[in-house]
Design a protein around this motif. Structure first.
Motif, PDB file in Angstrom:
ATOM      1  N   GLU A 128       0.705  -1.166   0.217  1.00 30.93           N
ATOM      2  CA  GLU A 128       0.046  -0.166  -0.013  1.00 30.93           C
ATOM      3  C   GLU A 128       0.867   1.208   0.007  1.00 30.93           C
ATOM      4  O   GLU A 128       1.982   1.266   0.390  1.00 30.93           O
ATOM      5  N   GLU A 132      -2.772   5.208   1.627  1.00 28.44           N
ATOM      6  CA  GLU A 132      -3.583   4.217   2.057  1.00 28.44           C
ATOM      7  C   GLU A 132      -3.274   3.690   3.505  1.00 28.44           C
ATOM      8  O   GLU A 132      -4.167   3.420   4.107  1.00 28.44           O
ATOM      9  N   GLN A 137      -6.380   1.534   5.041  1.00 27.33           N
ATOM     10  CA  GLN A 137      -6.722   0.853   3.836  1.00 27.33           C
ATOM     11  C   GLN A 137      -5.884  -0.479   3.544  1.00 27.33           C
ATOM     12  O   GLN A 137      -5.903  -1.058   2.450  1.00 27.33           O
ATOM     13  N   ASP A 140      -7.364  -3.744   2.854  1.00 28.17           N
ATOM     14  CA  ASP A 140      -8.135  -3.740   1.827  1.00 28.17           C
ATOM     15  C   ASP A 140      -7.366  -3.819   0.569  1.00 28.17           C
ATOM     16  O   ASP A 140      -7.609  -4.482  -0.414  1.00 28.17           O
TER      17      ASP A 140
END
Length: 249
Positions: A128, A132, A137, A140
């Motif tokens: 990421e 992010e 995140q 994800d």
């Protein structure tokens, strides 16, 4: 069976014949942990030189491969061409290719499938950005990247994959995920594999960490339960790479 520790060296666009030969000779003469699998990824131009210079305890990987078997694809390299040089590994999905060259998840998945179908093993890079990470995140993002590959390969083909978790914000910056951060993401990846692929794949798949790994931080990272090794950038060009290979000794 415990997962075999794995240390990869990604030379990126660094080195020429003499310097790369010196790096390989240093590895050849070093006492490397026999329980650790070692694979180095030189620039494409020097794959044959490194493969011929490295002894049998050193694997050699391409840094990239195309998703088509042959044809009018200027500048690309095929699985067959790599195999012709006795290259058995390839990196796919490194963040520098995702970010700079705009390779999306589906393209990465197609290349992974093509490589494995053709007989190569894959170091699959995921990770990421700082934005992010700060937006919480991370999980994800990495599971999205993995899901694209999972839709392209069979459950059995995961045995040909080493997952390299490389937070983009830690690559070449000197910043390193803490041992707790690395373990947290690696454990989440393994849980995703267990839930979405199979418990067997989760247990057997090696998940390695990349992002400013050095001889100073490798031993602490190596102690984490779900950190199965490293993908090393700049430090793989230095003699200290041997210390990283031997981080579990």
């Amino acid at each position: 069976m415990p997962r075999q520790f794995f240390v990869g060296g990604n030379f990126k666009m660094n080195g020429v014949g003499e310097s790369l030969t010196n790096i390989v000779n240093n590895l050849n003469s070093a006492e490397l942990d026999p329980n650790t699998e070692v694979v180095v990824a030189p620039p494409t131009l020097y794959l044959q030189l490194v493969r011929q210079a490295a002894n049998e305890k050193i694997g050699v990987s391409a840094q990239n491969v195309f998703d088509k078997p042959n044809g009018a694809f200027t500048g690309e390299v095929s699985v067959e061409q790599l195999k012709d040089l006795n290259i058995k590994w390839t990196l796919i999905g490194h963040s520098e290719r995702r970010v700079i060259l705009k390779e999306d998840d589906n393209f990465v998945a197609r290349k992974t499938k093509s490589a494995i179908d053709g007989g190569l093993s894959v170091i699959l890079c995921i990770g990421e950005s700082l934005e992010e990470r700060e937006a919480n995140q991370t999980i994800d993002v990495v599971t999205r990247q993995l899901r694209a590959v999972a839709q392209s390969i069979t459950k059995e083909q995961w045995s040909k994959v080493v997952i390299a978790y490389e937070p983009i914000w830690a690559i070449g910056t000197g910043k390193v995920a803490t041992t707790e951060q690395a373990q947290e993401v690696h454990a989440a990846i393994r849980e995703w594999l267990k839930t979405d692929i199979s418990p067997e794949v989760a247990e057997n798949t090696r998940i390695i960490y990349g992002g400013s790994v050095s001889e100073k931080n490798c031993r602490d990272l190596a102690k984490e339960a779900d950190v199965d090794g490293f993908l090393v950038g700049g430090a793989s060009l230095k003699p200290a790479f041997v210390e990283i290979v031997n981080s579990r000794v």
